[in-house]
Scaffold this motif. Structure first.
Motif, mmCIF file in Angstrom:
data_model
loop_
_atom_site.group_PDB
_atom_site.id
_atom_site.type_symbol
_atom_site.label_atom_id
_atom_site.label_comp_id
_atom_site.label_asym_id
_atom_site.label_seq_id
_atom_site.Cartn_x
_atom_site.Cartn_y
_atom_site.Cartn_z
ATOM 1 N N GLY A 28 -7.511 -4.071 -0.679
ATOM 2 C CA GLY A 28 -7.537 -3.787 0.813
ATOM 3 C C GLY A 28 -8.471 -4.829 1.640
ATOM 4 O O GLY A 28 -8.896 -4.542 2.488
ATOM 5 N N THR B 269 -6.513 3.721 5.246
ATOM 6 C CA THR B 269 -4.875 3.847 4.531
ATOM 7 C C THR B 269 -6.005 5.694 4.707
ATOM 8 O O THR B 269 -6.543 5.648 6.340
ATOM 9 C CB THR B 269 -4.368 4.620 3.508
ATOM 10 N N LEU C 67 -0.171 4.016 -2.232
ATOM 11 C CA LEU C 67 -1.173 4.196 -2.639
ATOM 12 C C LEU C 67 -1.033 6.300 -2.799
ATOM 13 O O LEU C 67 -1.503 6.740 -1.964
ATOM 14 C CB LEU C 67 -2.418 4.031 -1.954
ATOM 15 N N PHE D 34 1.143 -1.061 0.325
ATOM 16 C CA PHE D 34 0.380 0.487 -0.387
ATOM 17 C C PHE D 34 0.368 1.206 0.209
ATOM 18 O O PHE D 34 -0.098 2.623 -0.205
ATOM 19 C CB PHE D 34 -0.482 0.055 1.448
ATOM 20 N N ILE E 140 -9.332 1.392 1.937
ATOM 21 C CA ILE E 140 -8.736 0.823 0.953
ATOM 22 C C ILE E 140 -9.317 -0.408 -0.023
ATOM 23 O O ILE E 140 -10.078 -1.707 0.551
ATOM 24 C CB ILE E 140 -7.414 0.203 0.950
#
Length: 224
Positions: free
Chosen positions: A209, A218, A172, A169, A203
């Motif tokens: 996610g 996040t 992102l 992640f 996510i």
């Protein structure tokens, strides 16, 4: 836990005890819960599903969830985004992963005991015992043994100075139309009714996610 799974766990646990008494080498073992590697491994294992449990998809999915949970902890320690404080994200100011885990209301089932030492709820140790029983109850190592060994290896490697795997992640930048910080800073059971609130942004599945039955979150780039 289903009755069938519980019966299998109890039977396997009995075989494991018998094997241990006979001096057989176990297929899987965890370091003591009183050690940092053992305690961290228990968190990674307890937060992810094993075969027959709700949310289980595959070995690789469960391993990916363990790794992503470890990255959440690491990011809470080392990658606090601009505009946020560690206390806002993790309810504590620390550089120690065990203190992070035992911070109040952060990791369900993990806390400080009456003596001030890291502790886990009885249900956590019961499940760990069942998983070890199944892992060590057959004639050859299988999925349970591989997953337990992976979790312990991940925890031990981290505490020696590194994470053997990338943060999926980290890059992102947007979730739908919302600008985000990148990295995951929380995880919860992957159901719509669970959300950490505040500036956390779930996510989506398209960005991987949902792993191991857990939704990862996040942060909004511009906190409200």
């Amino acid at each position: 836990m289903s009755c069938r799974w519980a019966r299998a766990a109890a039977a396997a646990a009995g075989l494991w005890v018998a094997a241990a008494a006979a001096g057989a080498e176990p297929f899987a073992a965890l370091e003591a819960a009183s050690t940092a590697p053992g305690y961290l491994a228990r968190l990674l294992i307890n937060e992810t599903p094993f075969p027959g449990e709700r949310g289980y998809v595959s070995e690789e999915d469960t391993k990916a969830a363990m790794l992503s949970i470890l990255w959440v902890l690491h990011s809470r320690l080392n990658h606090i985004p601009e505009g946020y404080s560690q206390e806002q994200i993790a309810a504590i100011r620390t550089r120690n992963v065990i203190e992070l885990i035992t911070a109040e209301n952060q990791c369900a089932g993990f806390h400080r005991g009456a003596d001030g030492q890291p502790a886990a709820d009885a249900r956590v140790e019961e499940r760990i015992g069942n998983l070890l029983g199944i892992a060590n109850g057959g004639g050859t190592p299988g999925r349970f043994a591989r997953l337990l060994t992976f979790g312990q290896g991940l925890a031990s490697a981290y505490l020696k100075g590194g994470i053997p795997g990338a943060d999926r992640f980290a890059g992102l930048e947007r979730v739908e139309r919302v600008a985000v910080t990148g990295r995951a800073y929380s995880w919860m059971t992957g159901r719509d009714c669970y959300h950490p609130g505040g500036n956390f942004i779930g996510i989506p599945d398209g960005d991987q996610g949902l792993l191991g039955g857990n939704r990862f979150f996040t942060l909004r780039k511009d906190p409200r």
